[in-house]
Design a protein around this motif. Structure first.
Motif, mmCIF file in Angstrom:
data_model
loop_
_atom_site.group_PDB
_atom_site.id
_atom_site.type_symbol
_atom_site.label_atom_id
_atom_site.label_comp_id
_atom_site.label_asym_id
_atom_site.label_seq_id
_atom_site.Cartn_x
_atom_site.Cartn_y
_atom_site.Cartn_z
ATOM 1 N N MET A 126 0.819 -1.216 0.000
ATOM 2 C CA MET A 126 0.000 0.000 0.000
ATOM 3 C C MET A 126 0.852 1.265 0.000
ATOM 4 O O MET A 126 0.396 2.315 -0.445
ATOM 5 N N GLU A 127 2.064 1.190 0.472
ATOM 6 C CA GLU A 127 2.960 2.343 0.422
ATOM 7 C C GLU A 127 3.719 2.397 -0.900
ATOM 8 O O GLU A 127 3.853 3.460 -1.494
ATOM 9 N N ALA A 128 4.241 1.260 -1.344
ATOM 10 C CA ALA A 128 5.069 1.242 -2.547
ATOM 11 C C ALA A 128 4.254 1.409 -3.824
ATOM 12 O O ALA A 128 4.786 1.880 -4.837
ATOM 13 N N MET A 129 3.000 1.009 -3.826
ATOM 14 C CA MET A 129 2.126 1.122 -5.012
ATOM 15 C C MET A 129 0.896 1.959 -4.664
ATOM 16 O O MET A 129 -0.238 1.580 -4.974
ATOM 17 N N ASP A 130 1.125 3.080 -4.000
ATOM 18 C CA ASP A 130 0.038 3.881 -3.441
ATOM 19 C C ASP A 130 -0.955 4.334 -4.506
ATOM 20 O O ASP A 130 -2.166 4.179 -4.344
ATOM 21 N N SER A 131 -0.463 4.889 -5.611
ATOM 22 C CA SER A 131 -1.362 5.428 -6.635
ATOM 23 C C SER A 131 -2.222 4.333 -7.265
ATOM 24 O O SER A 131 -3.429 4.506 -7.463
ATOM 25 N N THR A 132 -1.640 3.190 -7.556
ATOM 26 C CA THR A 132 -2.391 2.094 -8.174
ATOM 27 C C THR A 132 -3.378 1.479 -7.190
ATOM 28 O O THR A 132 -4.526 1.179 -7.545
ATOM 29 N N VAL A 133 -2.965 1.294 -5.947
ATOM 30 C CA VAL A 133 -3.852 0.692 -4.949
ATOM 31 C C VAL A 133 -5.056 1.580 -4.687
ATOM 32 O O VAL A 133 -6.202 1.106 -4.600
ATOM 33 N N ARG A 134 -4.844 2.888 -4.569
ATOM 34 C CA ARG A 134 -5.954 3.795 -4.297
ATOM 35 C C ARG A 134 -6.862 3.980 -5.506
ATOM 36 O O ARG A 134 -8.063 4.211 -5.359
ATOM 37 N N GLY A 135 -6.294 3.870 -6.699
ATOM 38 C CA GLY A 135 -7.102 4.095 -7.891
ATOM 39 C C GLY A 135 -7.787 2.859 -8.428
ATOM 40 O O GLY A 135 -8.924 2.930 -8.907
ATOM 41 N N SER A 136 -7.099 1.701 -8.360
ATOM 42 C CA SER A 136 -7.646 0.491 -8.970
ATOM 43 C C SER A 136 -7.818 -0.666 -8.007
ATOM 44 O O SER A 136 -8.484 -1.649 -8.344
ATOM 45 N N GLY A 137 -7.190 -0.612 -6.845
ATOM 46 C CA GLY A 137 -7.311 -1.698 -5.897
ATOM 47 C C GLY A 137 -6.023 -2.490 -5.761
ATOM 48 O O GLY A 137 -5.056 -2.296 -6.508
ATOM 49 N N VAL A 138 -6.028 -3.416 -4.807
ATOM 50 C CA VAL A 138 -4.822 -4.180 -4.513
ATOM 51 C C VAL A 138 -4.558 -5.243 -5.571
ATOM 52 O O VAL A 138 -3.413 -5.448 -5.993
ATOM 53 N N GLN A 139 -5.589 -5.941 -6.038
ATOM 54 C CA GLN A 139 -5.385 -7.038 -6.988
ATOM 55 C C GLN A 139 -4.754 -6.582 -8.302
ATOM 56 O O GLN A 139 -3.800 -7.206 -8.784
ATOM 57 N N PRO A 140 -5.247 -5.488 -8.939
ATOM 58 C CA PRO A 140 -4.556 -5.020 -10.157
ATOM 59 C C PRO A 140 -3.095 -4.656 -9.899
ATOM 60 O O PRO A 140 -2.232 -4.890 -10.758
ATOM 61 N N ALA A 141 -2.821 -4.090 -8.734
ATOM 62 C CA ALA A 141 -1.433 -3.748 -8.419
ATOM 63 C C ALA A 141 -0.571 -5.008 -8.327
ATOM 64 O O ALA A 141 0.577 -5.024 -8.799
ATOM 65 N N ARG A 142 -1.099 -6.075 -7.733
ATOM 66 C CA ARG A 142 -0.345 -7.318 -7.631
ATOM 67 C C ARG A 142 -0.100 -7.920 -9.011
ATOM 68 O O ARG A 142 1.003 -8.431 -9.293
ATOM 69 N N VAL A 143 -1.103 -7.843 -9.886
ATOM 70 C CA VAL A 143 -0.941 -8.384 -11.235
ATOM 71 C C VAL A 143 0.113 -7.592 -12.003
ATOM 72 O O VAL A 143 0.986 -8.159 -12.676
ATOM 73 N N MET A 144 0.048 -6.253 -11.906
ATOM 74 C CA MET A 144 1.020 -5.415 -12.607
ATOM 75 C C MET A 144 2.437 -5.637 -12.066
ATOM 76 O O MET A 144 3.411 -5.610 -12.820
ATOM 77 N N LEU A 145 2.566 -5.859 -10.762
ATOM 78 C CA LEU A 145 3.880 -6.141 -10.194
ATOM 79 C C LEU A 145 4.428 -7.463 -10.710
ATOM 80 O O LEU A 145 5.622 -7.581 -11.017
#
Length: 614
Positions: free
Chosen positions: A558-577
């Motif tokens: 949530m800190e390292a991917m703040d913009s993606t987590v707040r805008g799209s959620g945790v799951q999309p951020a995990r997929v993009m990572l």
């Protein structure tokens, strides 16, 4: 000219040793390339940070000043990091060359005094580091045009960097004068500097989270002894408050404490070096006893210096077997390797146990896991650089390469075997940070084994937006990190082998490899770190390109991917990572293949050009 003034000049500007070092170094194109690369990295990173911080659209003066201040803060940290990397590069010659007894025998027969010998080596090599700092001063001065950066802060940041360079240089000269070290000490020098910075930073974070810093979350006793923390206290006085007027002087003035402390310690080391330079330093002559000690028999080793050893099973590629097995040919190497593995495994299990029993909060656990993993990865990368950068140049120096070239082994088999053997030796070392991440991820995947409070964390958003729930550590941390770490270590190894083949000696190959790997990984890591926080969707992909930024995203999503987590959620951020990690694996693998093919193609030409070099 007065005699006293002439004596002072002979200690510094007209010192024969300093003049020789400056004149010879100024003629080397390698030093020119280092200075150019140093400025290029600072310029590129500063431009990138200004573009990211400023964003798009029209900016008022306040936003422009804020962007300039944020960019200056990041570039100041980068400069300290580059100085800590490049200072040992320029001082490596002092450790390796002057530690040679023959060099000392010749130098001590000259009319030079002990003070002239020590100060000549120190000032002559520090000249290039100070020149790097002065070369970047106009770049920092340009930041003032944006506002928000006072000139006093710029000069103070330069003073912190200069004191760090002087301290590192004096330590290198002291190691050289001691006569206790040789070429291998260059690698230990790097590891010691990195370990010291990481350990003091981790202790500082731990103390502040425990409420032990100034004001409960400010300057600690680690701040005046770590240049990065000192710079943090200088540039972030609000988030990192100092002690009040009733507190100790070092906690009230950490910048002054660092500068005075480093200068006094440098003077003490220089004085000790001056007193021992003509008495043989601290060199000790150890006697050898006969027989095979029990601790050597336990590891299957014979007596020290014995001509025979127990037979071993050889792999299909003898070069690969020799590269992997020869690293464990001495007791010291065996103990050092398995001590690192055992200590890392025990510490990783201890972190999870302390979190499970409630001794660690969520923030404490993430911070300890982050510092532990990145510190261990830095050590593994430095080991890979040192081993690969000396793998071929060492064999050229001792004549082993000439013997290998008379065998039916082809250049492709030789280089492939070297790379395979290095990776095989490093895999258990890589298993320490990757195993720690995998253990933490497995613990989260099992729901914390019934831990009170669970392993999920919820963060409320402003403006009535729905709350975000995410695991404290991503369960796939070990798998995703391995996709980046293993190819990255292979990248470090192939770059080191390339420079080891092209360089005349081990010192020049280590220096070149550290410069190339440090610059590339530093720029990619810094850009990926910032992009992961600020850029949506594309940020996690860029964060996955570097081991450090990928670990940060896995440990603190949530800190390292703040913009993606707040805008799209945790799951999309995990997929993009995950996508970014796969891309990083493919990119590093392609670089390894390309450098390997290029080196094989030019192997005969380079070997013939350097034939006879010892």
């Amino acid at each position: 000219m007065p005699v006293f003034l002439r004596w002072l000049l002979r200690l510094g500007p007209t010192n024969p040793i300093a003049v020789r070092l400056v004149q010879n170094g100024s003629r080397r194109t390698r030093h020119l390339y280092i200075r150019a690369a140093y400025l290029a990295v600072l310029i590129v990173v500063l431009l990138w940070l200004l573009l990211v911080s400023a964003g798009g659209g029209n900016l008022d003066y306040r936003e422009l000043a804020r962007a300039g201040a944020m960019s200056f803060t990041s570039i100041a940290y980068l400069q300290i990091g580059l100085i800590c990397i490049l200072a040992p590069v320029f001082m490596a010659g002092a450790i390796a060359q002057e530690s040679n007894p023959r060099t000392w025998e010749v130098m001590l027969t000259t009319p030079l005094s002990a003070t002239q010998i020590v100060l000549g080596n120190l000032l002559g090599r520090l000249f290039f580091i100070i020149a790097l700092l002065m070369a970047s001063l106009p770049l920092f001065a340009l930041v003032q045009y944006f506002g928000g950066v006072p000139g006093r802060t710029i000069l103070a940041s330069y003073l912190v960097a200069a004191c760090a360079a002087v301290l590192v240089g004096t330590i290198a000269i002291a190691l050289s004068v001691s006569r206790l070290v040789g070429r291998r000490a260059v690698f230990a020098f790097y590891v010691s500097v990195v370990s010291y910075l990481a350990i003091t930073a981790a202790i500082d974070s731990w103390v502040r989270l425990s409420g032990g810093g100034a004001g409960g979350s400010g300057v600690t006793w680690m701040t005046p002894i770590n240049p990065f923390l000192t710079l943090h206290a200088l540039l972030n006085p609000t988030a990192y408050p100092r002690a009040d007027e009733t507190g100790p002087w070092a906690l009230r003035h950490p910048v002054n404490a660092w500068c005075w402390g480093s200068v006094l310690l440098s003077v003490a080391l220089a004085l000790a070096s001056t007193l021992t330079v003509r008495t043989g330093g601290l060199q000790m002559i150890a006697g050898q006893s006969g027989g095979v000690p029990w601790y050597r028999r336990m590891f299957g080793l014979g007596a020290s210096g014995a001509e025979h050893r127990p037979p071993r099973h050889v792999w299909t590629n003898p070069i690969a077997w020799r590269e992997a097995a020869a690293r464990n040919s001495t007791l010291g190497r065996i103990v050092a390797r398995w001590s690192f593995i055992a200590a890392g495994a025990i510490w990783g299990i201890g972190l999870v146990w302390m979190f499970h029993t409630g001794r660690f909060t969520n923030a404490d656990f993430r911070l300890a896991l982050l510092f532990t993993t990145i510190g261990e990865l830095a050590v593994v990368a430095l080991v890979a650089v040192n081993m690969s950068a000396t793998s071929i140049s060492r064999e050229r120096e001792d004549g082993t390469l000439d013997l290998l070239l008379t065998t039916p082994i082809t250049p492709a088999e030789y280089l492939s075997g070297k790379l395979r053997g290095l990776i095989a030796y490093l895999l258990p070392l890589m298993g320490v940070p990757l195993g720690t991440l995998a253990l933490a991820g497995l613990y989260v995947l099992t729901g914390g084994l019934g831990r009170a409070g669970g392993v999920m964390e919820t963060v409320q958003q402003a403006g009535g937006a729905p709350a975000i729930t995410a695991p404290i550590v991503l369960p796939e941390a070990g798998l995703v990190a391995s996709l980046v770490v293993v190819p990255f270590v292979a990248f470090c190894a192939i770059v080191g082998m390339h420079w080891s083949l092209k360089s005349k000696g081990t010192i020049s190959s280590v220096v070149a490899t550290v410069g190339v790997v440090g610059a590339i990984s530093g720029v990619i890591g810094l850009c990926g770190w910032r992009a992961g926080v600020d850029a949506s969707l594309i940020g996690p992909i860029m964060a996955g390109l570097s081991p450090a930024s990928a670990v940060f995203a896995l440990v603190a999503p949530m800190e390292a991917m703040d913009s993606t987590v707040r805008g799209s959620g945790v799951q999309p951020a995990r997929v993009m990572l995950l996508v970014g990690s796969v891309c990083a694996a493919g990119l590093y693998a392609a670089i390894v293949y390309g450098v390997h093919s290029y080196t094989v193609k030019n192997f005969d030409f380079i070997v013939r050009r350097l034939a006879g070099v010892k």
